[in-house]
Design a protein around this motif. Sequence first.
Motif, PDB file in Angstrom:
ATOM      1  N   LYS A  63       0.812  -1.213   0.000  1.00  0.00           N
ATOM      2  CA  LYS A  63       0.000   0.000   0.000  1.00  0.00           C
ATOM      3  C   LYS A  63       0.851   1.272   0.000  1.00  0.00           C
ATOM      4  O   LYS A  63       0.312   2.377  -0.060  1.00  0.00           O
ATOM      5  N   ASN A  64       2.170   1.086   0.069  1.00  0.00           N
ATOM      6  CA  ASN A  64       3.079   2.226   0.145  1.00  0.00           C
ATOM      7  C   ASN A  64       4.166   2.147  -0.927  1.00  0.00           C
ATOM      8  O   ASN A  64       5.318   2.502  -0.686  1.00  0.00           O
ATOM      9  N   GLN A  65       3.787   1.663  -2.120  1.00  0.00           N
ATOM     10  CA  GLN A  65       4.778   1.443  -3.166  1.00  0.00           C
ATOM     11  C   GLN A  65       5.495   2.727  -3.583  1.00  0.00           C
ATOM     12  O   GLN A  65       6.657   2.687  -4.010  1.00  0.00           O
ATOM     13  N   GLN A  66       4.826   3.858  -3.465  1.00  0.00           N
ATOM     14  CA  GLN A  66       5.480   5.121  -3.823  1.00  0.00           C
ATOM     15  C   GLN A  66       6.641   5.441  -2.893  1.00  0.00           C
ATOM     16  O   GLN A  66       7.502   6.257  -3.237  1.00  0.00           O
ATOM     17  N   GLU A  67       6.648   4.821  -1.730  1.00  0.00           N
ATOM     18  CA  GLU A  67       7.714   5.080  -0.763  1.00  0.00           C
ATOM     19  C   GLU A  67       8.924   4.178  -0.971  1.00  0.00           C
ATOM     20  O   GLU A  67       9.897   4.269  -0.223  1.00  0.00           O
ATOM     21  N   VAL A  68       8.882   3.300  -1.976  1.00  0.00           N
ATOM     22  CA  VAL A  68       9.935   2.307  -2.182  1.00  0.00           C
ATOM     23  C   VAL A  68      10.701   2.589  -3.469  1.00  0.00           C
ATOM     24  O   VAL A  68      10.117   2.747  -4.539  1.00  0.00           O
ATOM     25  N   ALA A  69      12.027   2.641  -3.360  1.00  0.00           N
ATOM     26  CA  ALA A  69      12.908   2.703  -4.529  1.00  0.00           C
ATOM     27  C   ALA A  69      13.833   1.495  -4.490  1.00  0.00           C
ATOM     28  O   ALA A  69      14.418   1.189  -3.438  1.00  0.00           O
ATOM     29  N   TYR A  70      13.946   0.801  -5.624  1.00  0.00           N
ATOM     30  CA  TYR A  70      14.760  -0.414  -5.702  1.00  0.00           C
ATOM     31  C   TYR A  70      15.727  -0.293  -6.863  1.00  0.00           C
ATOM     32  O   TYR A  70      15.332   0.015  -7.979  1.00  0.00           O
ATOM     33  N   VAL A  71      17.011  -0.525  -6.584  1.00  0.00           N
ATOM     34  CA  VAL A  71      18.038  -0.530  -7.630  1.00  0.00           C
ATOM     35  C   VAL A  71      18.631  -1.927  -7.680  1.00  0.00           C
ATOM     36  O   VAL A  71      19.311  -2.363  -6.751  1.00  0.00           O
ATOM     37  N   GLU A  72      18.354  -2.635  -8.786  1.00  0.00           N
ATOM     38  CA  GLU A  72      18.830  -4.003  -8.908  1.00  0.00           C
ATOM     39  C   GLU A  72      20.295  -4.041  -9.307  1.00  0.00           C
ATOM     40  O   GLU A  72      20.913  -3.013  -9.586  1.00  0.00           O
ATOM     41  N   GLN A  73      20.859  -5.231  -9.338  1.00  0.00           N
ATOM     42  CA  GLN A  73      22.246  -5.393  -9.749  1.00  0.00           C
ATOM     43  C   GLN A  73      22.424  -4.935 -11.191  1.00  0.00           C
ATOM     44  O   GLN A  73      21.566  -5.156 -12.047  1.00  0.00           O
ATOM     45  N   LYS A  74      23.558  -4.324 -11.473  1.00  0.00           N
ATOM     46  CA  LYS A  74      23.807  -3.803 -12.821  1.00  0.00           C
ATOM     47  C   LYS A  74      23.834  -4.908 -13.868  1.00  0.00           C
ATOM     48  O   LYS A  74      23.509  -4.668 -15.029  1.00  0.00           O
ATOM     49  N   SER A  75      24.183  -6.123 -13.456  1.00  0.00           N
ATOM     50  CA  SER A  75      24.259  -7.227 -14.407  1.00  0.00           C
ATOM     51  C   SER A  75      22.904  -7.587 -14.985  1.00  0.00           C
ATOM     52  O   SER A  75      22.814  -8.261 -16.018  1.00  0.00           O
ATOM     53  N   ALA A  76      21.832  -7.144 -14.339  1.00  0.00           N
ATOM     54  CA  ALA A  76      20.478  -7.453 -14.807  1.00  0.00           C
ATOM     55  C   ALA A  76      19.931  -6.399 -15.764  1.00  0.00           C
ATOM     56  O   ALA A  76      18.793  -6.499 -16.209  1.00  0.00           O
ATOM     57  N   ILE A  77      20.750  -5.412 -16.123  1.00  0.00           N
ATOM     58  CA  ILE A  77      20.278  -4.278 -16.924  1.00  0.00           C
ATOM     59  C   ILE A  77      20.813  -4.363 -18.348  1.00  0.00           C
ATOM     60  O   ILE A  77      21.976  -4.695 -18.575  1.00  0.00           O
ATOM     61  N   ASP A  78      19.960  -4.055 -19.310  1.00  0.00           N
ATOM     62  CA  ASP A  78      20.331  -4.063 -20.729  1.00  0.00           C
ATOM     63  C   ASP A  78      20.902  -2.697 -21.112  1.00  0.00           C
ATOM     64  O   ASP A  78      20.160  -1.731 -21.292  1.00  0.00           O
ATOM     65  N   TYR A  79      22.221  -2.621 -21.244  1.00  0.00           N
ATOM     66  CA  TYR A  79      22.869  -1.353 -21.547  1.00  0.00           C
ATOM     67  C   TYR A  79      22.691  -0.927 -23.003  1.00  0.00           C
ATOM     68  O   TYR A  79      23.019   0.203 -23.357  1.00  0.00           O
ATOM     69  N   THR A  80      22.186  -1.813 -23.827  1.00  0.00           N
ATOM     70  CA  THR A  80      21.991  -1.465 -25.244  1.00  0.00           C
ATOM     71  C   THR A  80      20.643  -0.792 -25.476  1.00  0.00           C
ATOM     72  O   THR A  80      20.375  -0.314 -26.578  1.00  0.00           O
ATOM     73  N   PHE A  81      19.804  -0.764 -24.467  1.00  0.00           N
ATOM     74  CA  PHE A  81      18.478  -0.171 -24.632  1.00  0.00           C
ATOM     75  C   PHE A  81      18.622   1.308 -24.997  1.00  0.00           C
ATOM     76  O   PHE A  81      19.383   2.044 -24.363  1.00  0.00           O
ATOM     77  N   PRO A  82      17.900   1.772 -26.006  1.00  0.00           N
ATOM     78  CA  PRO A  82      18.074   3.159 -26.491  1.00  0.00           C
ATOM     79  C   PRO A  82      17.398   4.187 -25.582  1.00  0.00           C
ATOM     80  O   PRO A  82      16.310   4.697 -25.880  1.00  0.00           O
ATOM     81  N   ILE A  83      18.029   4.497 -24.485  1.00  0.00           N
ATOM     82  CA  ILE A  83      17.483   5.447 -23.530  1.00  0.00           C
ATOM     83  C   ILE A  83      18.632   6.307 -23.009  1.00  0.00           C
ATOM     84  O   ILE A  83      19.747   5.817 -22.812  1.00  0.00           O
ATOM     85  N   THR A  84      18.379   7.573 -22.813  1.00  0.00           N
ATOM     86  CA  THR A  84      19.422   8.481 -22.345  1.00  0.00           C
ATOM     87  C   THR A  84      19.486   8.501 -20.822  1.00  0.00           C
ATOM     88  O   THR A  84      18.585   8.021 -20.133  1.00  0.00           O
ATOM     89  N   VAL A  85      20.555   9.089 -20.332  1.00  0.00           N
ATOM     90  CA  VAL A  85      20.744   9.230 -18.889  1.00  0.00           C
ATOM     91  C   VAL A  85      19.581   9.995 -18.261  1.00  0.00           C
ATOM     92  O   VAL A  85      19.003   9.565 -17.253  1.00  0.00           O
TER      93      VAL A  85
END
Length: 239
Positions: free
Chosen positions: A66-88
């Motif tokens: 019920k408080n999802q807006q209060e949660v920030a989660y940063v997963e391991q970098k190995s799980a992220i697709d660095y080729t995705f076309p998105i800027t900083v």
Amino acid sequence: MIRFENITAAYSQQIAVDHVSFEVTQPTIVGLLGPNGAGKSTFLKAALGLIPATGSVTYKGEPLQKNQQEVAYVEQKSAIDYTFPITVAEVVSLGVYPHLKPWASMKKYWGKVMDALKAVDMQDFAKRQIGELSGGQFQRVLLARTLVQDASLIFLDEPFVGIDATSEQIIMGLLRKLKENGKTIFIVHHDLSKVSVYFDEILLLRQQKIAYGTVQEVFTPHYLKEAYGDAILIGGDFT
């Protein structure tokens, strides 16, 4: 403030986290420690509802869901697709979306995005594609995303793996400021040499909870040997 009760998760019928319970009562920085395979990352994912699990998490007396807006989660970098076309800047702007109303414009939030990038010294990279960044730079961008979200609970999974010393110092300095501003931060970590410098409290895991408490209470030869076994490096020496 936040209570974890009997968090249990398994992979292919193999228990990875077994009835872990503890409570955090004030803003703090908690280190999640334990040997490889101890269930540190699994515990985070289970507690946040990212994988099937049993048990419950309550925040200020209500289910965390019920408080999802209060949660920030940063997963391991190995799980992220660095080729995705998105800027900083676009990555950081994702932190705004939990607060956006349907059909609301992002226009008024771009200043907040740039302020967050300045806080992690990444403002000059705003238009870069994420694949152009080093590991440390990208981790700082992910932290900027949590700043924009302005969450009260921040969960970081191995944020210091494979990053440069400058990025690590910037990130820890900012996390300390966030704690001073009332945030509670959970960090999965493996480098025991920095525990007493980085953390206020420790959850020591080996599938089950070995101990939870202040660094002074938990970061002791007794508990560390229980978690890691006899060959454990303490204060620069194997004990």
